[in-house]
Design a protein around this motif. Structure first.
Motif, mmCIF file in Angstrom:
data_model
loop_
_atom_site.group_PDB
_atom_site.id
_atom_site.type_symbol
_atom_site.label_atom_id
_atom_site.label_comp_id
_atom_site.label_asym_id
_atom_site.label_seq_id
_atom_site.Cartn_x
_atom_site.Cartn_y
_atom_site.Cartn_z
ATOM 1 N N GLY A 43 0.837 -1.183 0.000
ATOM 2 C CA GLY A 43 0.000 0.000 0.000
ATOM 3 C C GLY A 43 0.873 1.235 0.000
ATOM 4 N N GLY A 44 0.672 2.117 -0.969
ATOM 5 C CA GLY A 44 1.480 3.323 -1.059
ATOM 6 C C GLY A 44 1.188 4.283 0.090
ATOM 7 N N VAL A 45 2.245 4.828 0.671
ATOM 8 C CA VAL A 45 2.119 5.756 1.802
ATOM 9 C C VAL A 45 2.562 7.162 1.405
ATOM 10 C CG1 VAL A 45 2.939 6.307 4.131
ATOM 11 C CG2 VAL A 45 2.377 3.935 3.527
ATOM 12 N N ASP A 46 3.745 7.271 0.806
ATOM 13 C CA ASP A 46 4.271 8.576 0.418
ATOM 14 C C ASP A 46 3.387 9.192 -0.661
ATOM 15 O OD1 ASP A 46 7.059 10.218 0.666
ATOM 16 O OD2 ASP A 46 6.253 10.347 -1.370
ATOM 17 N N GLU A 47 3.263 10.496 -0.613
ATOM 18 C CA GLU A 47 2.389 11.187 -1.563
ATOM 19 C C GLU A 47 2.891 11.101 -3.006
ATOM 20 O OE1 GLU A 47 2.344 15.032 0.202
ATOM 21 O OE2 GLU A 47 0.632 14.607 1.500
ATOM 22 N N ARG A 48 4.173 10.793 -3.179
ATOM 23 C CA ARG A 48 4.732 10.672 -4.530
ATOM 24 C C ARG A 48 4.470 9.297 -5.151
ATOM 25 N NH1 ARG A 48 10.661 11.790 -2.619
ATOM 26 N NH2 ARG A 48 9.756 10.483 -0.966
ATOM 27 N N VAL A 49 4.027 8.354 -4.348
ATOM 28 C CA VAL A 49 3.827 6.985 -4.824
ATOM 29 C C VAL A 49 2.470 6.855 -5.502
ATOM 30 C CG1 VAL A 49 3.499 4.595 -4.061
ATOM 31 C CG2 VAL A 49 5.374 5.960 -3.128
ATOM 32 N N GLN A 65 4.402 8.975 6.801
ATOM 33 C CA GLN A 65 4.666 9.856 5.662
ATOM 34 C C GLN A 65 5.762 10.864 5.967
ATOM 35 O OE1 GLN A 65 1.097 11.885 4.435
ATOM 36 N NE2 GLN A 65 0.771 10.510 2.708
ATOM 37 N N LYS A 66 5.763 11.387 7.184
ATOM 38 C CA LYS A 66 6.698 12.469 7.512
ATOM 39 C C LYS A 66 8.157 12.011 7.483
ATOM 40 C CE LYS A 66 6.109 11.770 12.519
ATOM 41 N NZ LYS A 66 5.504 12.343 13.743
ATOM 42 N N MET A 67 8.374 10.696 7.538
ATOM 43 C CA MET A 67 9.730 10.153 7.474
ATOM 44 C C MET A 67 10.082 9.639 6.081
ATOM 45 S SD MET A 67 10.668 10.887 10.456
ATOM 46 C CE MET A 67 12.289 10.127 10.509
ATOM 47 N N GLY A 68 9.215 9.913 5.105
ATOM 48 C CA GLY A 68 9.512 9.538 3.727
ATOM 49 C C GLY A 68 9.320 8.077 3.403
ATOM 50 N N VAL A 69 8.599 7.339 4.254
ATOM 51 C CA VAL A 69 8.332 5.925 3.979
ATOM 52 C C VAL A 69 7.445 5.823 2.742
ATOM 53 C CG1 VAL A 69 7.151 3.863 4.830
ATOM 54 C CG2 VAL A 69 8.683 5.141 6.330
ATOM 55 N N LEU A 70 7.851 4.970 1.806
ATOM 56 C CA LEU A 70 7.150 4.900 0.523
ATOM 57 C C LEU A 70 5.883 4.073 0.571
ATOM 58 C CD1 LEU A 70 10.174 4.378 -1.938
ATOM 59 C CD2 LEU A 70 9.030 6.524 -1.313
ATOM 60 N N ALA A 71 5.933 2.934 1.262
ATOM 61 C CA ALA A 71 4.811 1.994 1.201
ATOM 62 C C ALA A 71 4.822 1.091 2.415
ATOM 63 C CB ALA A 71 4.897 1.153 -0.082
ATOM 64 N N VAL A 72 3.689 0.453 2.658
ATOM 65 C CA VAL A 72 3.563 -0.463 3.780
ATOM 66 C C VAL A 72 3.307 -1.876 3.264
ATOM 67 C CG1 VAL A 72 1.098 0.095 4.060
ATOM 68 C CG2 VAL A 72 2.355 -0.960 5.951
ATOM 69 N N GLU A 73 4.012 -2.844 3.878
ATOM 70 C CA GLU A 73 3.830 -4.268 3.583
ATOM 71 C C GLU A 73 4.032 -5.019 4.895
ATOM 72 O OE1 GLU A 73 7.025 -6.616 2.912
ATOM 73 O OE2 GLU A 73 7.441 -5.232 4.543
ATOM 74 N N MET A 74 4.279 -6.328 4.865
ATOM 75 C CA MET A 74 4.259 -7.072 6.125
ATOM 76 C C MET A 74 5.406 -8.074 6.310
ATOM 77 S SD MET A 74 0.148 -7.771 6.624
ATOM 78 C CE MET A 74 0.336 -8.106 8.374
ATOM 79 N N GLU A 75 6.395 -8.069 5.430
ATOM 80 C CA GLU A 75 7.400 -9.130 5.530
ATOM 81 C C GLU A 75 8.866 -8.703 5.421
ATOM 82 O OE1 GLU A 75 3.577 -10.737 4.665
ATOM 83 O OE2 GLU A 75 4.716 -9.615 3.177
ATOM 84 N N ALA A 76 9.176 -7.610 4.770
ATOM 85 C CA ALA A 76 10.559 -7.307 4.392
ATOM 86 C C ALA A 76 11.517 -7.245 5.573
ATOM 87 C CB ALA A 76 10.616 -5.992 3.618
ATOM 88 N N ALA A 77 11.096 -6.652 6.694
ATOM 89 C CA ALA A 77 12.017 -6.473 7.820
ATOM 90 C C ALA A 77 12.540 -7.805 8.338
ATOM 91 C CB ALA A 77 11.336 -5.691 8.940
ATOM 92 N N ALA A 78 11.667 -8.792 8.470
ATOM 93 C CA ALA A 78 12.105 -10.109 8.946
ATOM 94 C C ALA A 78 13.043 -10.763 7.938
ATOM 95 C CB ALA A 78 10.906 -11.009 9.209
ATOM 96 N N LEU A 79 12.729 -10.644 6.654
ATOM 97 C CA LEU A 79 13.600 -11.199 5.622
ATOM 98 C C LEU A 79 14.983 -10.554 5.689
ATOM 99 C CD1 LEU A 79 14.207 -12.836 3.056
ATOM 100 C CD2 LEU A 79 13.172 -10.969 1.736
ATOM 101 N N TYR A 80 15.033 -9.234 5.824
ATOM 102 C CA TYR A 80 16.316 -8.538 5.866
ATOM 103 C C TYR A 80 17.103 -8.909 7.118
ATOM 104 C CZ TYR A 80 14.813 -5.513 1.978
ATOM 105 O OH TYR A 80 14.410 -5.034 0.748
ATOM 106 N N MET A 81 16.426 -9.078 8.241
ATOM 107 C CA MET A 81 17.131 -9.465 9.466
ATOM 108 C C MET A 81 17.674 -10.885 9.371
ATOM 109 S SD MET A 81 15.121 -7.690 12.652
ATOM 110 C CE MET A 81 13.553 -7.086 12.036
ATOM 111 N N ASN A 82 16.888 -11.803 8.825
ATOM 112 C CA ASN A 82 17.385 -13.164 8.648
ATOM 113 C C ASN A 82 18.591 -13.199 7.719
ATOM 114 O OD1 ASN A 82 15.482 -14.239 10.333
ATOM 115 N ND2 ASN A 82 14.322 -15.307 8.754
ATOM 116 N N ALA A 83 18.538 -12.410 6.648
ATOM 117 C CA ALA A 83 19.652 -12.368 5.716
ATOM 118 C C ALA A 83 20.898 -11.795 6.382
ATOM 119 C CB ALA A 83 19.281 -11.545 4.481
ATOM 120 N N ALA A 84 20.730 -10.742 7.168
ATOM 121 C CA ALA A 84 21.873 -10.142 7.857
ATOM 122 C C ALA A 84 22.520 -11.141 8.810
ATOM 123 C CB ALA A 84 21.431 -8.891 8.617
#
Length: 245
Positions: free
Chosen positions: A95-101, A174-193
């Motif tokens: 889901g797009g969050v940033d106004e530019r998306v 929005q105020k922090m420039g976050v582009l979109a919301v989803e539900m999985e990427a953070a866990a994937l990135y932490m597991n990869a790290a």
């Protein structure tokens, strides 16, 4: 743990070095049926389908990852730790969050903010910042731009919540420039790290929750196809680079 695992019936050698991971196992089947040659199904446990075949002559696996960080956390951990996978590319909707998306934009998630407590297990003396593999992200941007895809690059929000008690709380990101919301990427990135492996999240913007705009069902597949093709081309480049090293 040995393989097969309680969640994956594949054996070592059944899974390619690079895995595309949509949330929906039926989307994994769509990718396999549409794009891969010499396809074989290597997992059906809990109907979390996984298929291995070739794309442009290069082995690739496509496997569902489920919804939410606990689900992708299990599957990606096992792929990295038990199946010798080097890279996982999540392909999903957002889901797009940033106004530019805009609808149909393809988001390359450089980083993943989160309201989850997933990182607590690492017992770090601070806040961990989950980020994508730079090489994967840079190559995805190059491939996408060559395809004239509407690419946007930046931070996403990986949320533990789909139904929010205060739906407008998403707007605060929005105020922090976050582009979109989803539900999985953070866990994937932490597991990869933690595993010292590579990961990237590619997302197609299917709706704009703050305005109510969304893609009709019949248009979603066409828009998602562009994202899938970027991921497939990226998987080929990643595997060939690893083989040449």
């Amino acid at each position: 743990m040995s393989v097969p695992t309680p969640h994956n019936a594949a054996r070592v050698g059944d899974i390619a070095k690079c895995v595309l991971m949509p949330g929906d196992p039926l989307r994994a089947q769509f990718i396999a049926d549409t794009y891969l040659s010499d396809v074989r199904c290597v997992n059906t446990v809990r109907n979390m389908l996984a298929f291995t075949g070739t794309y442009e002559g290069t082995p690739v696996t496509v496997m569902g990852g489920g919804m939410g960080m606990p689900s992708i956390g299990i599957y990606s951990y096992e792929l990295f730790e038990f199946y010798n996978v080097d890279a996982i590319i999540r392909v999903g909707s957002a889901g797009g969050v940033d106004e530019r998306v805009e609808l149909r934009d393809v988001i390359v998630g450089l980083g993943a903010c989160t309201d989850s407590n997933y990182a607590a297990q690492y017992q770090l003396p601070g806040t961990f910042a989950p980020i994508a593999s730079f090489d994967l992200a840079a190559q995805a941007v190059e491939i996408g731009r060559a395809m004239h895809a509407p690419i946007k690059v930046g931070n996403v929000l990986s949320s533990d919540h789909f139904y929010l008690d205060d739906p407008q709380s998403t707007k605060t990101w929005q105020k922090m420039g976050v582009l979109a919301v989803e539900m999985e990427a953070a866990a994937l990135y932490m597991n990869a790290a933690r595993a010292r492996k590579q990961a990237l999240c590619l997302l197609t913007v299917s709706d704009l929750p703050l305005t109510g705009a969304s893609l009709p069902a019949e248009e979603r597949q066409v828009s998602f196809t562009q994202m899938m093709e970027i991921a497939l081309k990226l998987s080929v480049q990643t595997t060939r680079t690893a083989n040449e090293a």
